[in-house]
Design a protein around this motif. Structure first.
Motif, short mmCIF file in Angstrom:
data_model
loop_
_atom_site.label_atom_id
_atom_site.label_comp_id
_atom_site.label_asym_id
_atom_site.label_seq_id
_atom_site.Cartn_x
_atom_site.Cartn_y
_atom_site.Cartn_z
N ILE A 149 -9.12 -0.45 4.08
CA ILE A 149 -9.34 0.50 5.17
C ILE A 149 -8.74 1.87 4.83
O ILE A 149 -9.33 2.90 5.14
N CYS A 150 -7.59 1.90 4.16
CA CYS A 150 -6.99 3.18 3.76
C CYS A 150 -7.87 3.88 2.72
O CYS A 150 -8.10 5.08 2.79
N HIS A 151 -8.37 3.10 1.76
CA HIS A 151 -9.23 3.65 0.71
C HIS A 151 -10.50 4.24 1.31
O HIS A 151 -10.91 5.36 1.00
N ARG A 152 -11.12 3.50 2.21
CA ARG A 152 -12.36 3.99 2.83
C ARG A 152 -12.12 5.23 3.67
O ARG A 152 -12.95 6.15 3.72
N GLN A 153 -10.97 5.28 4.34
CA GLN A 153 -10.67 6.44 5.18
C GLN A 153 -10.47 7.69 4.33
O GLN A 153 -10.92 8.78 4.71
N ILE A 154 -9.84 7.56 3.19
CA ILE A 154 -9.66 8.70 2.27
C ILE A 154 -11.01 9.28 1.90
O ILE A 154 -11.23 10.49 1.97
N HIS A 155 -11.95 8.40 1.52
CA HIS A 155 -13.27 8.88 1.10
C HIS A 155 -14.12 9.34 2.28
O HIS A 155 -15.07 10.11 2.09
N ALA A 156 -13.79 8.90 3.49
CA ALA A 156 -14.51 9.37 4.67
C ALA A 156 -14.05 10.78 5.07
O ALA A 156 -14.81 11.53 5.68
N LEU A 157 -12.82 11.13 4.72
CA LEU A 157 -12.26 12.42 5.12
C LEU A 157 -12.37 13.50 4.07
O LEU A 157 -12.44 14.68 4.40
N CYS B 166 0.86 -1.19 0.00
CA CYS B 166 0.00 0.00 0.00
C CYS B 166 0.90 1.24 0.00
O CYS B 166 1.75 1.38 0.88
N PRO B 167 0.72 2.14 -0.98
CA PRO B 167 1.57 3.32 -1.01
C PRO B 167 1.31 4.30 0.14
O PRO B 167 2.16 5.13 0.43
N LEU B 168 0.18 4.18 0.80
CA LEU B 168 -0.10 5.07 1.94
C LEU B 168 0.54 4.55 3.23
O LEU B 168 1.34 5.25 3.84
N CYS B 169 0.19 3.34 3.63
CA CYS B 169 0.65 2.84 4.93
C CYS B 169 1.88 1.94 4.82
O CYS B 169 2.44 1.55 5.83
N ASN C 119 -4.64 14.65 -5.33
CA ASN C 119 -4.71 13.71 -6.46
C ASN C 119 -3.43 12.90 -6.65
O ASN C 119 -3.17 12.39 -7.73
N SER C 120 -2.64 12.78 -5.59
CA SER C 120 -1.47 11.89 -5.61
C SER C 120 -1.28 11.34 -4.20
O SER C 120 -1.81 11.89 -3.22
N VAL C 121 -0.52 10.28 -4.10
CA VAL C 121 -0.27 9.68 -2.79
C VAL C 121 0.48 10.67 -1.90
O VAL C 121 0.15 10.84 -0.72
N ASP C 122 1.47 11.36 -2.45
CA ASP C 122 2.23 12.34 -1.67
C ASP C 122 1.33 13.46 -1.16
O ASP C 122 1.46 13.89 -0.01
N ALA C 123 0.42 13.92 -2.00
CA ALA C 123 -0.50 14.98 -1.59
C ALA C 123 -1.44 14.47 -0.49
O ALA C 123 -1.73 15.21 0.46
N LEU C 124 -1.91 13.24 -0.60
CA LEU C 124 -2.78 12.67 0.43
C LEU C 124 -2.06 12.63 1.78
O LEU C 124 -2.66 12.94 2.82
N LEU C 125 -0.80 12.28 1.76
CA LEU C 125 -0.03 12.18 3.00
C LEU C 125 0.21 13.53 3.67
O LEU C 125 0.55 13.58 4.85
N THR C 126 0.03 14.63 2.92
CA THR C 126 0.19 15.96 3.52
C THR C 126 -1.05 16.41 4.30
O THR C 126 -0.96 17.33 5.09
N HIS C 127 -2.18 15.75 4.06
CA HIS C 127 -3.40 16.10 4.79
C HIS C 127 -3.24 15.62 6.24
O HIS C 127 -2.91 14.45 6.49
N PRO C 128 -3.44 16.50 7.23
CA PRO C 128 -3.18 16.13 8.62
C PRO C 128 -3.99 14.93 9.12
O PRO C 128 -3.46 14.08 9.85
#
Length: 112
Positions: free
Chosen positions: A55-63, A22-25, A74-83
């Protein structure tokens, strides 16, 4: 089973290695927990996908809203900048690869 799900499952069988990360976790994604995430939502013209833990995918859409995903995150790096995403990723990294828990929509984007 729908046409798109069937095509995705066929793609999983043909192309995907058994040990996707997973590129996020940065944990291994078991086949039962794989979700394809459109970095730019399909409703906003997106085509490229990344495989994430469910779970990571669902959390992105929940937030985040689809508009926020298309414009800012619109990128993994940008997602990781969200607190809130960063906080979630730090928490979920400590869990087993097949961990799953219910995800709730953020009150900020919940319909009123």
């Amino acid at each position: 089973m729908g046409r798109i799900r069937r095509l995705l499952q066929q793609e999983h069988v043909r192309v995907l290695p058994a040990d996707l990360i997973c590129p996020l976790c940065e944990r291994k994604i078991p086949p039962s927990q794989r979700d394809a995430h459109h970095l730019v939502p399909k409703s906003k013209g997106g085509r490229h996908t990344e495989y994430l833990h469910r779970i990571c995918h669902r959390q992105i859409h929940a937030l985040l809203t689809e508009t926020e995903l298309a414009r800012q995150f619109n990128s993994v790096d940008a997602l990781l900048t969200h607190p809130d995403v960063a906080l979630f990723v730090a928490w979920v990294k400590t869990k087993p690869d097949d961990f799953m828990e219910r995800t709730r929509k953020s009150q900020r984007i919940r319909p009123k």
